[in-house]
Design a protein around this motif. Structure first.
Motif, PDB file in Angstrom:
ATOM      1  N   SER A 147      -6.655   6.369  -2.601  1.00 13.51           N
ATOM      2  CA  SER A 147      -7.182   5.681  -0.808  1.00 13.51           C
ATOM      3  C   SER A 147      -7.208   4.544  -0.665  1.00 13.51           C
ATOM      4  CB  SER A 147      -8.597   6.893  -0.759  1.00 13.51           C
ATOM      5  OG  SER A 147      -9.605   6.403  -1.791  1.00 13.51           O
TER       6      SER A 147
ATOM      7  N   ARG B 187      -8.720   1.543   1.097  1.00 19.21           N
ATOM      8  CA  ARG B 187      -9.412   0.179   1.062  1.00 19.21           C
ATOM      9  C   ARG B 187      -9.437  -0.283   2.044  1.00 19.21           C
ATOM     10  NH1 ARG B 187     -11.901  -3.276  -3.835  1.00 19.21           N
ATOM     11  NH2 ARG B 187     -11.365  -1.050  -4.867  1.00 19.21           N
TER      12      ARG B 187
ATOM     13  N   TYR C  91      -6.273   0.401  -2.651  1.00 22.56           N
ATOM     14  CA  TYR C  91      -6.074   1.337  -3.060  1.00 22.56           C
ATOM     15  C   TYR C  91      -6.711   1.343  -3.889  1.00 22.56           C
ATOM     16  CZ  TYR C  91      -2.020   1.558   0.731  1.00 22.56           C
ATOM     17  OH  TYR C  91      -0.923   1.248   1.220  1.00 22.56           O
ATOM     18  N   ASP C  92      -8.044   2.547  -4.027  1.00 32.27           N
ATOM     19  CA  ASP C  92      -8.765   2.922  -4.687  1.00 32.27           C
ATOM     20  C   ASP C  92      -7.884   4.495  -5.724  1.00 32.27           C
ATOM     21  OD1 ASP C  92     -11.112   1.020  -4.816  1.00 32.27           O
ATOM     22  OD2 ASP C  92     -11.214   2.261  -2.842  1.00 32.27           O
TER      23      ASP C  92
ATOM     24  N   VAL D 117      -7.602  -0.283  -9.218  1.00 31.60           N
ATOM     25  CA  VAL D 117      -7.712  -0.166  -7.925  1.00 31.60           C
ATOM     26  C   VAL D 117      -6.131  -0.669  -7.976  1.00 31.60           C
ATOM     27  CG1 VAL D 117      -9.404  -2.920  -8.157  1.00 31.60           C
ATOM     28  CG2 VAL D 117      -8.249  -1.947  -5.874  1.00 31.60           C
TER      29      VAL D 117
END
Lengths: 288, 288
Positions: A21, A23, A28-29, A81
């Motif tokens: 997702s 961030r 991206y997480d 991450v």
């Protein structure tokens, strides 16, 4: 992504567990699922699929053509991450770099894997296929061996072995009963256990999903990957994949593993090579 | 570096032309010599040797074990700077990254090639060599073909072809007279023309020094490398090297080239694979 692909995605454990997702731009997480671990280590191909998914979002082209990963420190299930960098954007290829980090208890980021990759559009490549080699012969899946057929094909009843369906050619499974062939080969069928069809991201998992060829050389123990480069050469057709892994050179405590992946339409869809440390011990797991 | 190696270095054009000088911690100045160009492009393996020399200075271990290069923009003879980063330092392996830049007229830096690599000490690895394959058979050098034997083995009388001595197996040289074998192979002998003996840095040049296998497939034109990964698997013994390059899969306008390099002691000292764009044209240079 097409609607069909999205529909598949919602039902697939692989897609859920490799989701990322956004961030911040390029950041991206992710969450490393313990479902893809072997013993306590998260599988390297699974990690690679997560990083490749982040790069696919960050870069202007959708498909990994060549992906190189250096494994720096062992990954553990839990939050992560992915930080991406767009290195160069061209008309047909884009070059990107990404690192996956996890967190120390104090929040410090520790780099687990660093990736350099070129992305393009496999769909746009056209059909001038002139593959010079044919897929090696493999017995049908029902005559190959899975984890349920006696001695474990994987070293434990891991989450990983429940999520991938690997059926080994009996000719390369002798190590499981203490009779390795000595040829340094692993051959077999691969599919995701959840029935998700292969795509370029799942191929990055496929190339590192088989037992180490070192087992077939009579060695036992961990074979940590130093570096893994995968070329994705075509969009795989639906259906099970055939995977052929070979080692030709074990020297000075290191070995290479070459993995060829063929799809159900007899296309060579992935070619991977890794440099790994050879196991220190000389008996295979399961050997008495 | 040993005194012997230094003594060799002073006499070698390869060593002079790949030298780097420390500008600041981790930053090295270099000069790309037009002596290593083919037509107007600087050879990719020569570039790689320069970057690898900078990394050798920056990292705590001396020898490249695995080196991946992404070629971003074409390099030209002239000044360059190599910026290195130490990614991780371990007891037996260190991971590094480096980029080679050149300059626009206004001084802006343009990235030419980006490299990720792991370095160790080949000398420390010991002698447990269990290579499973034998070097393929090659006619002796005097029965192989060089640039002086009629149709040029290289597309021009380049600086590069005067600095390396490549003698091709006649079985893989038919393309030069319009009769490619169609097998996608190049085999032959390699040495540096200045007599410098091979080492891990020069092996990075060797793996990309042969005519493209595409010529043996009946294709002509440029075969630009997208990505090249080389594993250096041993310290090469003195003497000429045998190089075997094969392509198994040409599809969608891309091909892989696998290069194996064997030393005079029959050791597989380097294994390289590159992803390259296939030439667009279908006649080989020299074909009438």
């Amino acid at each position: 992504m097409s609607q069909a692909a999205q529909a598949i995605s919602a039902d697939s454990e692989f897609d859920r567990d490799t989701s990322v997702s956004l961030r911040a731009p390029g950041v991206y997480d992710a969450d490393l699922s313990e479902g893809w671990a072997i013993l306590s280590a998260v599988n390297g191909g699974y990690l690679l699929a997560i990083v490749a998914r982040a790069l696919r979002d960050a870069l202007p082209h959708p498909d990994p053509f060549t992906v190189t990963a250096h494994y720096l420190t062992p990954s553990k299930p839990g939050p992560a991450v992915v930080r991406t960098e767009t290195v160069r954007t061209g008309r047909s290829l884009a070059t990107g770099q990404a690192s996956l980090f996890q967190y120390e208890p104090d929040g410090t980021e520790v780099e687990r894997v660093r990736v350099m990759a070129a992305y393009g559009s496999l769909d746009s490549l056209g059909d001038d296929v002139r593959t010079l080699v044919k897929p090696p012969v493999l017995p049908p899946p029902e005559r190959c061996l899975g984890t349920e057929d006696g001695p474990a094909a994987f070293p434990d009843d891991s989450g990983f072995s429940r999520r991938v369906t690997v059926r080994l050619d009996p000719a390369t499974a002798g190590w499981a009963i203490g009779a390795p062939s000595g040829k340094g080969e692993m051959r077999g069928w691969f599919s995701l256990a959840d029935g998700r069809e292969p795509d370029p991201l799942s191929l990055l998992l496929t190339v590192d999903a088989f037992p180490p060829t070192a087992f077939d050389l009579g060695l036992k123990g961990w074979t940590p990957t130093v570096e893994l480069t995968t070329h994705i050469r075509g969009l795989p057709a639906p259906g099970p994949l055939r995977v052929f892994v070979t080692t030709r050179n074990l020297a000075g405590g290191y070995l290479e593993e070459d993995a060829d992946v063929w799809d159900s339409a007899d296309r060579l869809v992935a070619q991977a090579r890794q440099l790994a440390r050879a196991p220190r011990e000389t008996r295979v797991p399961g050997a008495r």
